[in-house]
Design an enzyme around this catalytic site. Structure first.
Site, PDB file in Angstrom:
ATOM      1  N   VAL A 192       0.831  -1.206   0.000  1.00  0.00           N
ATOM      2  CA  VAL A 192       0.000   0.000   0.000  1.00  0.00           C
ATOM      3  C   VAL A 192       0.866   1.258   0.000  1.00  0.00           C
ATOM      4  O   VAL A 192       0.610   2.200  -0.746  1.00  0.00           O
ATOM      5  CB  VAL A 192      -0.996  -0.005   1.188  1.00  0.00           C
ATOM      6  CG1 VAL A 192      -1.793   1.290   1.240  1.00  0.00           C
ATOM      7  CG2 VAL A 192      -1.941  -1.193   1.081  1.00  0.00           C
ATOM      8  N   CYS A 193       1.912   1.272   0.819  1.00  0.00           N
ATOM      9  CA  CYS A 193       2.797   2.434   0.878  1.00  0.00           C
ATOM     10  C   CYS A 193       3.535   2.627  -0.441  1.00  0.00           C
ATOM     11  O   CYS A 193       3.709   3.756  -0.908  1.00  0.00           O
ATOM     12  CB  CYS A 193       3.798   2.293   2.023  1.00  0.00           C
ATOM     13  SG  CYS A 193       3.042   2.204   3.656  1.00  0.00           S
ATOM     14  N   ALA A 194       3.976   1.539  -1.038  1.00  0.00           N
ATOM     15  CA  ALA A 194       4.670   1.621  -2.326  1.00  0.00           C
ATOM     16  C   ALA A 194       3.735   2.172  -3.396  1.00  0.00           C
ATOM     17  O   ALA A 194       4.109   3.065  -4.166  1.00  0.00           O
ATOM     18  CB  ALA A 194       5.200   0.243  -2.720  1.00  0.00           C
TER      19      ALA A 194
END
Length: 170
Positions: free
Chosen positions: A59-61
């Site tokens: 999700v962060c990527a």
């Protein structure tokens, strides 16, 4: 203090809560080349401060890639994605993913960003890292937009953020 959820379970955040209208605290984070970068405060440019738990998660990527692409269309802003990832890991991520339109930085030294913006996770399996949040800081150093993503495993509302950035940069 604010809470978010991790897979539906409440998780408390710690630090000073920063709200729209407040002066954005100036803090120092560490860039991928180990240099220090000051964020917050009045810089004469719109700043977008994005905190994520770790660039090493899907999700962060995805969030970082989406913001990297979106902000390339908005000239004259300073965007920083802040995590607790070590600068070496952030540098590798940026190189692998072609992140060139924003800065990835770390709050690992002092947890200053997490504490002063109230986004440091205080409990649970992710204690000690940053919650998913976005602050848009106007040219005058005041917070003009804030989004604390309620569920850590979900992406932010990109449209709201980009609208706030465009409005602040007008």
């Amino acid at each position: 203090m604010a809470t978010v959820t991790l897979k539906g379970n409440p998780v408390a955040l710690t630090g000073n809560e920063v709200n729209v209208g407040d002066v954005a605290p100036e803090v120092t984070v560490v860039a991928t080349d180990l240099s220090e970068k000051k964020v917050g405060g009045a810089k004469g440019v719109v700043q977008v401060l994005i905190s994520v738990p770790s660039l090493d998660t899907p999700v962060c990527a995805t969030e970082t890639r989406k913001f990297n692409e979106a902000v390339s269309q908005i000239p004259g802003i300073d965007v920083t994605v802040i995590s607790m990832d070590l600068p070496f890991a952030s540098k590798r991520f940026c190189s692998t993913e072609g992140i060139e339109n924003l800065t990835c930085a770390s709050d690992f030294r002092n947890k200053e960003f997490g504490q002063k913006y109230g986004v440091l996770i205080a409990e649970g399996p992710l204690a000690g890292i940053l919650a998913r949040a976005i602050f848009v800081v106007g040219k005058d150093g005041k917070v003009v937009y804030k989004q604390i993503v309620p569920e850590i495993t979900e992406e932010p509302n990109y449209d709201e953020v980009l609208e706030a950035v465009k409005k602040a940069n007008a």
